[in-house]
Write an enzyme that holds these catalytic residues in place. Structure first.
Site, PDB file in Angstrom:
ATOM      1  N   CYS A 226      17.209  -4.432   0.216  1.00  0.00           N
ATOM      2  CA  CYS A 226      16.465  -5.417  -0.588  1.00  0.00           C
ATOM      3  C   CYS A 226      17.174  -5.766  -1.899  1.00  0.00           C
ATOM      4  O   CYS A 226      16.826  -6.750  -2.545  1.00  0.00           O
ATOM      5  CB  CYS A 226      15.052  -4.919  -0.860  1.00  0.00           C
ATOM      6  SG  CYS A 226      14.135  -4.555   0.646  1.00  0.00           S
TER       7      CYS A 226
ATOM      8  N   HIS B  79      12.192  -8.498  -6.914  1.00  0.00           N
ATOM      9  CA  HIS B  79      12.127  -8.408  -5.448  1.00  0.00           C
ATOM     10  C   HIS B  79      10.659  -8.462  -5.041  1.00  0.00           C
ATOM     11  O   HIS B  79       9.815  -7.763  -5.617  1.00  0.00           O
ATOM     12  CB  HIS B  79      12.790  -7.097  -5.004  1.00  0.00           C
ATOM     13  CG  HIS B  79      12.528  -6.774  -3.563  1.00  0.00           C
ATOM     14  ND1 HIS B  79      12.677  -7.702  -2.561  1.00  0.00           N
ATOM     15  CD2 HIS B  79      12.096  -5.631  -2.965  1.00  0.00           C
ATOM     16  CE1 HIS B  79      12.355  -7.141  -1.406  1.00  0.00           C
ATOM     17  NE2 HIS B  79      12.005  -5.894  -1.630  1.00  0.00           N
TER      18      HIS B  79
ATOM     19  N   ASN C 139       7.506  -9.473   2.282  1.00  0.00           N
ATOM     20  CA  ASN C 139       8.771  -8.900   1.808  1.00  0.00           C
ATOM     21  C   ASN C 139       9.892  -9.352   2.756  1.00  0.00           C
ATOM     22  O   ASN C 139       9.940  -8.914   3.902  1.00  0.00           O
ATOM     23  CB  ASN C 139       8.643  -7.368   1.803  1.00  0.00           C
ATOM     24  CG  ASN C 139       9.915  -6.663   1.337  1.00  0.00           C
ATOM     25  OD1 ASN C 139      10.966  -7.286   1.203  1.00  0.00           O
ATOM     26  ND2 ASN C 139       9.807  -5.371   1.102  1.00  0.00           N
TER      27      ASN C 139
HETATM   28  O1  UT7 Z   1      11.416  -3.285  -0.241  1.00  0.00           O
HETATM   29  C1  UT7 Z   1      10.654  -2.118  -0.397  1.00  0.00           C
HETATM   30  C2  UT7 Z   1       9.763  -2.026   0.817  1.00  0.00           C
HETATM   31  N1  UT7 Z   1       8.665  -1.120   0.699  1.00  0.00           N
HETATM   32  C3  UT7 Z   1       7.595  -1.281  -0.094  1.00  0.00           C
HETATM   33  O2  UT7 Z   1       7.488  -2.161  -0.903  1.00  0.00           O
HETATM   34  C4  UT7 Z   1       6.477  -0.307   0.095  1.00  0.00           C
HETATM   35  C5  UT7 Z   1       5.947   0.287  -1.155  1.00  0.00           C
HETATM   36  N2  UT7 Z   1       4.720   0.971  -0.870  1.00  0.00           N
HETATM   37  C6  UT7 Z   1       3.550   0.297  -0.758  1.00  0.00           C
HETATM   38  O3  UT7 Z   1       3.502  -0.897  -0.983  1.00  0.00           O
HETATM   39  C7  UT7 Z   1       2.328   1.083  -0.408  1.00  0.00           C
HETATM   40  O4  UT7 Z   1       2.610   2.445  -0.420  1.00  0.00           O
HETATM   41  C8  UT7 Z   1       1.748   0.665   0.966  1.00  0.00           C
HETATM   42  C9  UT7 Z   1       1.186  -0.758   0.873  1.00  0.00           C
HETATM   43  C10 UT7 Z   1       2.802   0.721   2.050  1.00  0.00           C
HETATM   44  C11 UT7 Z   1       0.604   1.584   1.341  1.00  0.00           C
HETATM   45  O5  UT7 Z   1      -0.384   1.578   0.332  1.00  0.00           O
HETATM   46  P1  UT7 Z   1      -0.949   2.972  -0.230  1.00  0.00           P
HETATM   47  O6  UT7 Z   1      -1.979   2.610  -1.205  1.00  0.00           O
HETATM   48  O7  UT7 Z   1       0.222   3.764  -0.711  1.00  0.00           O
HETATM   49  O8  UT7 Z   1      -1.603   3.594   1.060  1.00  0.00           O
HETATM   50  P2  UT7 Z   1      -1.325   5.012   1.729  1.00  0.00           P
HETATM   51  O9  UT7 Z   1       0.022   5.052   2.350  1.00  0.00           O
HETATM   52  O10 UT7 Z   1      -1.705   6.082   0.751  1.00  0.00           O
HETATM   53  O11 UT7 Z   1      -2.414   4.989   2.872  1.00  0.00           O
HETATM   54  C12 UT7 Z   1      -3.803   4.966   2.564  1.00  0.00           C
HETATM   55  C13 UT7 Z   1      -4.553   4.808   3.872  1.00  0.00           C
HETATM   56  C14 UT7 Z   1      -4.109   5.799   4.946  1.00  0.00           C
HETATM   57  O12 UT7 Z   1      -5.247   6.192   5.673  1.00  0.00           O
HETATM   58  P3  UT7 Z   1      -5.916   7.615   5.400  1.00  0.00           P
HETATM   59  O13 UT7 Z   1      -4.837   8.633   5.704  1.00  0.00           O
HETATM   60  O14 UT7 Z   1      -6.327   7.600   3.965  1.00  0.00           O
HETATM   61  O15 UT7 Z   1      -7.050   7.629   6.367  1.00  0.00           O
HETATM   62  C15 UT7 Z   1      -3.219   4.963   5.847  1.00  0.00           C
HETATM   63  O16 UT7 Z   1      -3.187   5.414   7.165  1.00  0.00           O
HETATM   64  O17 UT7 Z   1      -4.339   3.510   4.416  1.00  0.00           O
HETATM   65  C16 UT7 Z   1      -3.918   3.621   5.785  1.00  0.00           C
HETATM   66  N3  UT7 Z   1      -3.070   2.487   6.102  1.00  0.00           N
HETATM   67  C17 UT7 Z   1      -3.576   1.318   6.509  1.00  0.00           C
HETATM   68  N4  UT7 Z   1      -4.848   0.915   6.722  1.00  0.00           N
HETATM   69  C18 UT7 Z   1      -5.047  -0.354   7.121  1.00  0.00           C
HETATM   70  C19 UT7 Z   1      -1.725   2.392   6.039  1.00  0.00           C
HETATM   71  N5  UT7 Z   1      -1.344   1.156   6.417  1.00  0.00           N
HETATM   72  C20 UT7 Z   1      -2.474   0.484   6.716  1.00  0.00           C
HETATM   73  C21 UT7 Z   1      -2.742  -0.836   7.147  1.00  0.00           C
HETATM   74  N6  UT7 Z   1      -4.036  -1.198   7.326  1.00  0.00           N
HETATM   75  N7  UT7 Z   1      -1.761  -1.735   7.353  1.00  0.00           N
END
Ligand code: UT7
Length: 318
Positions: free
Chosen positions: A112, A245, A275
């Site tokens: 990225c 980004h 993204n």
């Molecule tokens: O170029 C760089 C590319 N990467 C990024 O920019 C990613 C950076 N990270 C993020 O943007 C965030 O960490 C995410 C958007 C990927 C995830 O958000 P989060 O607030 O960190 O969520 P989390 O990983 O802590 O997950 C919270 C919950 C989990 O469920 P449980 O374990 O609490 O029951 C996940 O399984 O959300 C669940 N989850 C989803 N639920 C619905 C993860 N992905 C999804 C989804 N829809 N797409």
């Protein structure tokens, strides 16, 4: 001598995939995706489209804006993580599609951060007189390296291309570039698959520790922005437009907040493009140039972070 951007362009594939459409395939929702990422939709390349095709369309727009004929392009750098093939480089394929020949052409692989890396290299080559002009493109088809059954990653990315043309200039233009990498973080964002003996060994899909990426990104984006500001004896109030980004609206908001910049001065296209990795910054730049937000004499801060990990900044006067 310095370099300046003389034209910008973009291309987004015709097909738009909404959050609701993804929610029909995996357990997610429009509400979850919007509140966690700011993403509402993404563009997805057609079966027959290649990264060099996306790059070509964006490049033609940028060259037209710069009044440079495609055959007169000298240096070509394509930043991409999703090249058409292992080799030749997408830059060489793009050069042929443009009808140019003879100038140097190579790809930059910094995920990225690729566009910022490529722009930094092109700036040095144009400003030194090593090349007459440079076409710098960020182009990606991430939809082909996503596991569409993994809701943690498939909702985040999209396809597209953005391009700029750099020309020599007695005045900057590009004021500074700062690039960094730390390979110790390679495991938190990667596509570990490898082509070996006629098949792919390991997974050919994006693997990500979302929270690890989030924390790392906010920290280094603010650091590298402050590094650029102090190198130019400027403060955040001198920045007219922050173009980070476009990974996630929360990362962008947190970075602006750390720098003390109001949200109105951040160019954001993540809602419409998602993204697009190396394409995200030139896409956002082109949108803000063409809608008239970016005006002559303004200061722009481009900020990137990506797999590797890599990160960097380009500070420029428009
Ligand atoms: O170029 C760089 C590319 N990467 C990024 O920019 C990613 C950076 N990270 C993020 O943007 C965030 O960490 C995410 C958007 C990927 C995830 O958000 P989060 O607030 O960190 O969520 P989390 O990983 O802590 O997950 C919270 C919950 C989990 O469920 P449980 O374990 O609490 O029951 C996940 O399984 O959300 C669940 N989850 C989803 N639920 C619905 C993860 N992905 C999804 C989804 N829809 N797409």
């Amino acid at each position: 001598m310095h370099s300046r951007i003389a034209g910008t362009g973009r291309y987004l594939p015709a097909r738009v995939v909404t959050n609701d459409e993804i929610a029909q395939r995996v357990a997610t929702s429009d509400e979850w995706i919007r509140t966690r990422t700011g993403i509402a939709q993404r563009h997805i390349a057609a079966e027959g489209e290649q990264t060099s095709d996306l790059a070509l369309a964006a490049a033609r727009e940028a060259l037209a804006a710069a009044s440079i004929a495609p055959a007169d392009v000298d240096l070509i750098i394509v930043a991409t993580t999703t090249p058409d093939m292992i080799f030749p480089s997408t830059s060489c394929l793009l050069q042929a599609k443009l009808g140019a020949r003879g100038g140097p052409a190579f790809d930059v692989q910094a995920v990225c951060s690729g566009f910022v890396y490529a722009l930094a290299v092109a700036d040095k080559m144009v400003a030194s007189g090593a090349v007459r002009n440079a076409l710098v493109v960020g182009a990606e088809i991430y939809s082909r390296i996503l596991d569409w059954s993994d809701r943690g990653t498939c909702v985040l990315f999209g396809d597209g291309a953005g391009a700029v043309v750099l020309v020599p200039s007695p005045d900057p233009g590009i004021l500074s570039t700062h690039l960094h990498a730390d390979g110790h973080y390679s495991g938190i964002l990667c596509v570990p698959g490898q082509v070996r003996n006629g098949s792919v060994a390991g997974t050919p899909f994006v693997h990500m520790d979302g929270q690890g990426v989030f924390k790392f990104a906010v920290r280094v984006l603010a650091e590298v922005a402050n590094e650029a500001l102090s190198a130019n004896r400027m403060t955040a109030t001198d920045i007219d437009w922050l173009i980070p980004h476009q990974a996630n609206l929360r990362i962008m908001d947190a970075t602006a907040k750390k720098l003390g910049l109001p949200a109105e001065r951040v160019v954001s296209t993540v809602d419409a493009h998602a993204n697009t990795s190396a394409a995200s910054i030139p896409l956002a730049l082109d949108v803000a140039v063409r809608d008239g937000r970016i005006r002559s004499g303004q200061h722009l801060m481009l900020l990137a972070v990506g797999g590797g990990f890599t990160w960097g900044s380009v500070l420029l006067r428009w």
